[in-house]
Design an enzyme around this catalytic site. Sequence first.
Site, PDB file in Angstrom:
ATOM      1  N   GLU A   1      35.809  41.494  39.341  1.00  0.00           N
ATOM      2  CA  GLU A   1      36.602  42.394  38.513  1.00  0.00           C
ATOM      3  C   GLU A   1      37.696  43.046  39.369  1.00  0.00           C
ATOM      4  OE1 GLU A   1      36.136  42.175  35.437  1.00  0.00           O
ATOM      5  OE2 GLU A   1      34.097  42.517  34.761  1.00  0.00           O
TER       6      GLU A   1
ATOM      7  N   ASN B   1      41.642  40.937  32.146  1.00  0.00           N
ATOM      8  CA  ASN B   1      41.895  42.010  33.122  1.00  0.00           C
ATOM      9  C   ASN B   1      42.196  41.434  34.503  1.00  0.00           C
ATOM     10  OD1 ASN B   1      39.421  41.132  33.998  1.00  0.00           O
ATOM     11  ND2 ASN B   1      38.370  43.095  33.799  1.00  0.00           N
TER      12      ASN B   1
ATOM     13  N   HIS C   1      40.321  39.200  36.124  1.00  0.00           N
ATOM     14  CA  HIS C   1      39.170  38.775  36.933  1.00  0.00           C
ATOM     15  C   HIS C   1      39.127  37.255  37.056  1.00  0.00           C
ATOM     16  CE1 HIS C   1      36.207  38.723  33.239  1.00  0.00           C
ATOM     17  NE2 HIS C   1      36.787  37.560  33.369  1.00  0.00           N
TER      18      HIS C   1
ATOM     19  N   ASP D   1      29.253  31.846  38.216  1.00  0.00           N
ATOM     20  CA  ASP D   1      28.583  33.122  37.986  1.00  0.00           C
ATOM     21  C   ASP D   1      27.448  32.965  36.977  1.00  0.00           C
ATOM     22  OD1 ASP D   1      30.317  32.623  35.874  1.00  0.00           O
ATOM     23  OD2 ASP D   1      31.620  34.323  36.295  1.00  0.00           O
TER      24      ASP D   1
HETATM   25  P1  PGA Z   1      37.529  32.919  28.454  1.00  0.00           P
HETATM   26  O1  PGA Z   1      37.106  33.755  29.735  1.00  0.00           O
HETATM   27  O2  PGA Z   1      37.613  31.514  28.898  1.00  0.00           O
HETATM   28  O3  PGA Z   1      36.417  33.143  27.475  1.00  0.00           O
HETATM   29  O4  PGA Z   1      38.840  33.473  28.008  1.00  0.00           O
HETATM   30  C1  PGA Z   1      37.757  33.520  30.925  1.00  0.00           C
HETATM   31  C2  PGA Z   1      37.224  34.456  31.977  1.00  0.00           C
HETATM   32  O5  PGA Z   1      36.806  35.568  31.624  1.00  0.00           O
HETATM   33  O6  PGA Z   1      37.215  34.082  33.147  1.00  0.00           O
END
Ligand code: PGA
Length: 249
Positions: free
Chosen positions: A151, A144, A146, A74
């Site tokens: 999302e 959450n 995702h 992304d």
């Molecule tokens: P993080 O994010 O590695 O900063 O915990 C993971 C994600 O949001 O996919």
Amino acid sequence: MRQVSNSPLPTFVVTDPIEAARELALRLRDLVAEQPNFVLGCATGHTPISTYQQLAGLASSRAIFGGLRTFNLDEYHGLASDHPGSFESFMRRHLFAPLDLSPERTLFPRCCEGESPVQAAERFETKIQESGGIDLQLLGIGRNGHIAFNEPGSARDSRTRLVELTASTRAANAPDFPDGTPVPTGAMTMGIGTILDARRLHVLAFGVHKAEIVRRALREPASREIPASFLREHEQVELWLDDAAASSL
Ligand code: PGA
């Protein structure tokens, strides 16, 4: 390292995330040594940083990874690629510069000048296909649920597209924008279907703040409300946790 016996997918638990990072870096090195045109799917976020550090630190990395191609999960929409908060800058800092990978070998889902998000998404998907497909995709899990910027509510068969970020995701990523630039409201992301097309998935989650979503992703029925729950459908997926992230299983 121990394995969780009653998990719906191979789930490994380490005491310290660095153990997982070392193991994954060594495995990747071996895979790429066997297949010099290896296609790696890269993730950003805090979770994969130690794996990238380990990869960059392997003595033989530069020689071995010279033929590597990468696709990123992304990228923020509307943010210059060289902005310090962009995922492209993140990847250059943590992996591409240490491995000396040229920009032509590293693709991000982003709009070129004059290109619409739909056109950019199609181009990105086509490039993945032309490369022969992603051999191994690294992934984190958002609090959450995702995966990439898919999302909650994202469809199982979604493909690369422009999405709106939730307030919680923007708040979680705000520390990456210390210069006062607001966190972009949109991003281009591989879809869940795109991710599940990769030949292998290595999913990482570390820290107690991931324990509840890891439990839900593994134990609750797979649904759009928990995009990470769709990972259970993949036949070559592994989940790597530390004790804290595994503490609710
Ligand atoms: P993080 O994010 O590695 O900063 O915990 C993971 C994600 O949001 O996919």
